[in-house]
Scaffold this active site. Sequence first.
Site, PDB file in Angstrom:
ATOM      1  CE  LYS A 113      -4.556   0.670   0.324  1.00  0.00           C
ATOM      2  NZ  LYS A 113      -5.595  -0.192  -0.266  1.00  0.00           N
ATOM      3  CB  VAL A 217     -18.888   0.111  -3.383  1.00  0.00           C
ATOM      4  CG1 VAL A 217     -19.169  -1.343  -2.995  1.00  0.00           C
ATOM      5  CG2 VAL A 217     -17.494   0.232  -3.973  1.00  0.00           C
ATOM      6  N   GLY A 218     -21.774   1.146  -2.855  1.00  0.00           N
ATOM      7  CA  GLY A 218     -23.083   0.940  -2.251  1.00  0.00           C
ATOM      8  C   GLY A 218     -24.220   1.041  -3.251  1.00  0.00           C
TER       9      GLY A 218
END
Length: 389
Positions: A113, A217-218
């Site tokens: 990351k 996404v939701g």
Amino acid sequence: MTDVRPAVSVDGHRDGSETVSAQRTTGSVLHTLFHSEQGGHEQVVLCQDRETGLKAVIAIHSTALGPALGGTRFHAYASEESPEEAAVKDALNLARGMSYKNALAGLDHGGGKAVIIGDPEQHKTEALLEAYGRFVDSLGGRYVTACDVGTYVQDMDVVSRASRWVTGRSPENGGAGDSSVLTAFGVYQGMRASAKHLWGDTSLRGRRVGVAGVGKVGRHLVGHLLEEGAEVLVTDVRTEAVEQITAAHPEVVAVADTDALIRTGGLDVYAPCALGGALNDETVGVLTAKVVCGAANNQLAHPGVEKDLADRGVLYAPDYVVNSGGVIQVADELHGFDFARAKAKAEKIHDTTLAIFERAAADGVPPAVAADRIAEQRMAEARRAGATS
């Protein structure tokens, strides 16, 4: 030409305060890296380009399964500790999580990351992103980056000008584009597996599902649920996001806030799809749902919450398992993106989630613990195979 080398620089004041602060920060970071359970990383690179103002951290947790893969976060890190210390800790934690996510997604990638320190609205420039790309390129493929909080497809297009080790690019630039589509699809598969484990049937028809956070996404997740005939309730801190969902789908019920959502009677599934830390001592105590399965990262606020959920009879689908559709998508990009191929891989999240529930029952541990054990086993086997080859 920017000198591309790992760097950290501290400008000392006459009273030495900055030097003392730097020493404390360095000591804390080194302790986290070498001595804590959250450590064990292979490599941490501090990057600085004064010309563009770039300050970044690239953390590689593991390359046992292959090159480390994980997104780039662009964040200001306003906290009681120094922004630099908070950034390093965040990078370490996120990189470690990516090792587990990639392992359980069946990818031949380790975990990494990166974080760029600063407010993306104020500090993000093409020159800065290109400078960052040169640091990514200097690692020679040990780390492959993608989008994360504060970075977008168009940003990866810019980073890719300086490095080939970039995914999450636009289709016009040979990439897969928005990864939220398969992220939502994977969460949906995790929900189906949860329903199968708890109620004996993968169908969500008639189930009452609460979605907290209806961003990219939701929003896609709501679509999958409605297609199957679920009753959907939503909330979001952004009023316009809720209004867009209810305008497109009048049958969706808007709830005032997350606190009201998790207390809603008759809720079958709770899907946290916004910020991390959604599951804590307070929320677990009032949660009415029997299943938690959502897209948000790091949903467990602290160790022990997974046991509290299990003790209350709530089935928790580990977040880094069910939300791995996005990383599956960007990993496929490295081989010449094929949506059908990537979707087929993301569909296997259903079987992986079921296997975790079965392992948890067999070992007598919460699903989060079982997921960690399966991921650690795969990484350990890869290290042993590498040592003997």
